[in-house]
Write a protein that holds these residues in place. Structure first.
Motif, PDB file in Angstrom:
ATOM      1  N   ALA A  28      51.252   6.982 -22.622  1.00 27.05           N
ATOM      2  CA  ALA A  28      51.506   6.924 -24.060  1.00 27.05           C
ATOM      3  C   ALA A  28      53.003   6.748 -24.276  1.00 27.05           C
ATOM      4  CB  ALA A  28      51.009   8.192 -24.755  1.00 27.05           C
ATOM      5  N   THR A  30      56.035   8.312 -26.268  1.00 28.26           N
ATOM      6  CA  THR A  30      56.567   9.449 -27.027  1.00 28.26           C
ATOM      7  C   THR A  30      57.947   9.065 -27.533  1.00 28.26           C
ATOM      8  OG1 THR A  30      55.345  11.055 -25.688  1.00 28.26           O
ATOM      9  CG2 THR A  30      57.248  11.870 -26.923  1.00 28.26           C
ATOM     10  N   ALA A 201      55.147   4.438 -31.715  1.00 23.64           N
ATOM     11  CA  ALA A 201      54.909   5.817 -31.252  1.00 23.64           C
ATOM     12  C   ALA A 201      53.438   6.200 -31.251  1.00 23.64           C
ATOM     13  CB  ALA A 201      55.694   6.798 -32.109  1.00 23.64           C
ATOM     14  N   ASP A 202      53.005   6.787 -30.137  1.00 27.96           N
ATOM     15  CA  ASP A 202      51.761   7.552 -30.120  1.00 27.96           C
ATOM     16  C   ASP A 202      52.039   8.984 -30.553  1.00 27.96           C
ATOM     17  OD1 ASP A 202      49.823   5.610 -28.905  1.00 27.96           O
ATOM     18  OD2 ASP A 202      51.304   5.652 -27.296  1.00 27.96           O
ATOM     19  N   HIS A 203      53.216   9.473 -30.180  1.00 26.73           N
ATOM     20  CA  HIS A 203      53.638  10.833 -30.525  1.00 26.73           C
ATOM     21  C   HIS A 203      55.100  10.754 -30.942  1.00 26.73           C
ATOM     22  CE1 HIS A 203      50.000  12.047 -28.378  1.00 26.73           C
ATOM     23  NE2 HIS A 203      50.419  11.253 -27.406  1.00 26.73           N
ATOM     24  N   ILE A 205      58.546  12.965 -32.145  1.00 32.07           N
ATOM     25  CA  ILE A 205      59.206  14.269 -32.183  1.00 32.07           C
ATOM     26  C   ILE A 205      60.516  14.095 -32.932  1.00 32.07           C
ATOM     27  CG2 ILE A 205      60.233  16.120 -30.814  1.00 32.07           C
ATOM     28  CD1 ILE A 205      58.321  15.176 -28.512  1.00 32.07           C
TER      29      ILE A 205
END
Length: 212
Positions: A28, A30, A201-203, A205
């Motif tokens: 993925a 991030t 982005a998959d995740h 922050i």
């Protein structure tokens, strides 16, 4: 899966990372987003082993992971730097084959064959005999990515990959990172570019500078 547990890092008198814990899932993208001074690049340097942690630990697949102290662990992480850091005295091909021949002990012919495959994949095979000074920013970035991929890393980190690129090239970079994700490559991107982050982005922050 890469895990960061209670990471702390100071530079001089300033606390850059404070009790930071996060998980980077496999296969993925991030994206770590935040303004200048939020510690994004410092975090990337700690993950890649370029800077030592003050405290805390890294785990890869549940096992202790220390790329700062252990060269074998360091080879699991590829880095594409903001300024690319290509060797100016080497051709594109030389930049890509140097580490595999020295660190992975590949024969020069084998390293060149693998490098050519990467150059073709990234659509820059026509640049193989050029030196970095003759390349555009977008071309240097692809060479830097090919150099990182040549070491067959578990994870690739990018430091502000769109900072020197115009809007058209940002779209190409996004497409490239998404194509690598489709091949199962785990990627970490640090950026201040919110629009680019949302595209890939998959995740995501979000980080902010530590007060004081």
């Amino acid at each position: 899966m890469l895990e960061l547990q209670h990471i702390n890092k100071r530079i001089g008198d300033r606390q850059i990372l404070k009790d930071l814990s996060l998980t980077i899932p496999d296969h993925a993208i991030t994206v770590i987003v935040g303004p200048s001074g939020a510690g994004k690049t410092t975090l990337l340097r700690c993950i890649s082993g370029l800077s030592a942690l003050d405290s805390g630990k890294l785990l890869l697949d549940g096992e202790p992971f220390d790329p700062h102290q252990r060269p074998a662990d360091r080879r699991a992480i590829g880095v594409v730097f903001q300024d690319f850091q290509l060797f100016p005295n080497l051709t594109v091909l030389g930049n890509i084959t140097l580490a595999p021949t020295l660190a992975l002990k590949l024969r020069p012919a084998e390293a060149e064959q693998k490098a050519q495959t990467l150059l073709e994949k990234l659509n820059i095979s026509n640049l193989r005999q050029l030196y970095p000074y003759a390349l555009s920013g977008g071309q240097k970035q692809r060479v830097a990515l090919a150099r990182a991929l040549a070491m067959k890393p578990r994870l690739i980190c990018y430091d502000e990959p769109t900072s020197a690129l115009d809007s058209g090239l940002r779209g190409r970079v996004a497409a490239l990172l998404l194509s690598l994700k489709a091949e199962g490559i785990t990627q970490i991107v640090v950026t201040h570019d919110q629009d680019f982050a949302k595209t890939i982005a998959d995740h995501m922050i979000n980080v902010v500078p530590i007060a004081g």
